[in-house]
Enzyme design. Sequence first.
Site, short mmCIF file in Angstrom:
data_model
loop_
_atom_site.label_atom_id
_atom_site.label_comp_id
_atom_site.label_asym_id
_atom_site.label_seq_id
_atom_site.Cartn_x
_atom_site.Cartn_y
_atom_site.Cartn_z
N ASP A 226 -20.56 -0.72 9.53
CA ASP A 226 -20.61 -2.06 8.93
C ASP A 226 -19.18 -2.64 8.91
O ASP A 226 -18.46 -2.52 9.89
CB ASP A 226 -21.23 -1.99 7.53
CG ASP A 226 -21.69 -3.35 7.01
OD1 ASP A 226 -22.79 -3.76 7.35
OD2 ASP A 226 -20.92 -3.99 6.27
N TYR A 373 -17.46 -12.16 3.86
CA TYR A 373 -18.16 -12.80 4.99
C TYR A 373 -17.54 -14.15 5.30
O TYR A 373 -17.36 -14.51 6.47
CB TYR A 373 -19.65 -12.96 4.66
CG TYR A 373 -20.42 -11.67 4.79
CD1 TYR A 373 -21.20 -11.41 5.92
CD2 TYR A 373 -20.38 -10.71 3.79
CE1 TYR A 373 -21.90 -10.23 6.04
CE2 TYR A 373 -21.08 -9.53 3.90
CZ TYR A 373 -21.84 -9.28 5.03
OH TYR A 373 -22.52 -8.11 5.15
N HIS A 430 -28.79 2.13 9.15
CA HIS A 430 -27.51 1.48 8.91
C HIS A 430 -26.61 2.24 7.93
O HIS A 430 -25.40 2.33 8.13
CB HIS A 430 -27.76 0.07 8.36
CG HIS A 430 -26.55 -0.78 8.26
ND1 HIS A 430 -25.90 -1.29 9.36
CD2 HIS A 430 -25.84 -1.20 7.18
CE1 HIS A 430 -24.86 -2.00 8.97
NE2 HIS A 430 -24.80 -1.96 7.65
#
Length: 454
Positions: A226, A373, A430
């Site tokens: 990630d 983000y 993930h």
Amino acid sequence: MWLEIVLASVLGFVIYWFVSKDKEETLPLEDGWWGPGLRPAAPEDESIRPFKVETSDEEINDLHQRIEKFRLTPPLEDSRFHYGFNTNHLKKIVSYWRNTFDWRKQVEILNKYPHFKTKIEGLDIHFVHVKPPQLPSGRAAKPLLMVHGWPGSFYEFYKIIPLLTDPKNHGLSDEHVFEVICPSIPGYGFSEASSKKGLNSVATARIFYKLMLRLGFQEFYLQGGDWGSLICTNIAQMVPRHVKGLHLNMALIFRNIYTLTPLLGRCFGRLWGYTERDIELIYPFKKIFYFVMAEGGYMLIQSTKPDTVGCALNDSPVGLAAYILEKFSTWTNAEFRDLEDGGLERKFSLDDLLTVVMLYWTTGCITSSQRFYKENMGRGMISSNQYRIKAYVPTGFAAFPCDSLHCPERWVKFKYPKLISYSYIARGGHFAALEEPELLAQDIRKFVGLLERQ
């Protein structure tokens, strides 16, 4: 057919052009100040301070009061997890959280490894630092920096740490023994959030590089998935001579001509070096577009208006749990959307899942974590140099089959020319370190072994 051949030929020429103009570049090692106000004239305090996770009756009582007042909208019939977190199942989790979950016990578990803080570029940076309990005679531990992503934390690595630092007592060879450092990204968990705009993965990479130097490591290994994969890649791009090896279980590869090749169809896959397993994981190609449409909403919100949604999530523990745990369902396996309970307890315990949520709730960091983000994706992500520059350090890659997007070896090798290990992992998604710690540990050890035998 002829059109596909022409397209393949043109694409081959473009790839040759990209490869032929390849040259080694590095990201500039700059500096920054992310604390409040102006940077002080006095030198920064570089001391490393012990830290302990704590809680209180007041904190727990406030949580319980908020949980008791939650309001939920009934789910649609037979909706399962197709509309997001199924609120019928959320009721069960909330009941466990309020009546059974023991946060004090989990705090004790969090404190079983040593925690520290140190000030870097104006921010208090939190990290867990675990040294091996014993070492074979005449051998030194291998320093390994492991970096989490969103909505994760340093806690993701708690199950893999003993496999790396104490392998002999966990049924593994002591050929490779690691000293593990797990920092919290600034604005996540116990690491202080930036007071200024612009703290992205490159700035974080520089901060973590300074952390490793402060701990006395001139050379070290890196591991990440990630955001952690991007941060670790940035460190490798920035200071390649300090990185002995880079191991990833995810790669953010955008400016790579090979990512266009799946559009040519399955029949041309082998022409571009795809294996049968690659083809199984990539096609039908429409599932990639489905993933972007079905799973990409959070990304658009957080890369544009993180503070708005952050207000709601920071005020409601139940809303926060739904928002975070939905990712632990669908990112672990997309097929879990078809289950009434989202498949959450097929891979994780409720105690582990709620500990992840509590690390966001008790620190109030959900908004600052989402800003990461905005800083990375809302400021010309694709045009940034970090996506053009390659990482010229020995690299290993673990491809977990249920992760969001599959990266074939050809894609990875284009970005990481010194790729020496690429593994198709048998299972997992993930959150690899928390979901399949044994498989991830095995692949890290395999990579380091191949590297040291070169």
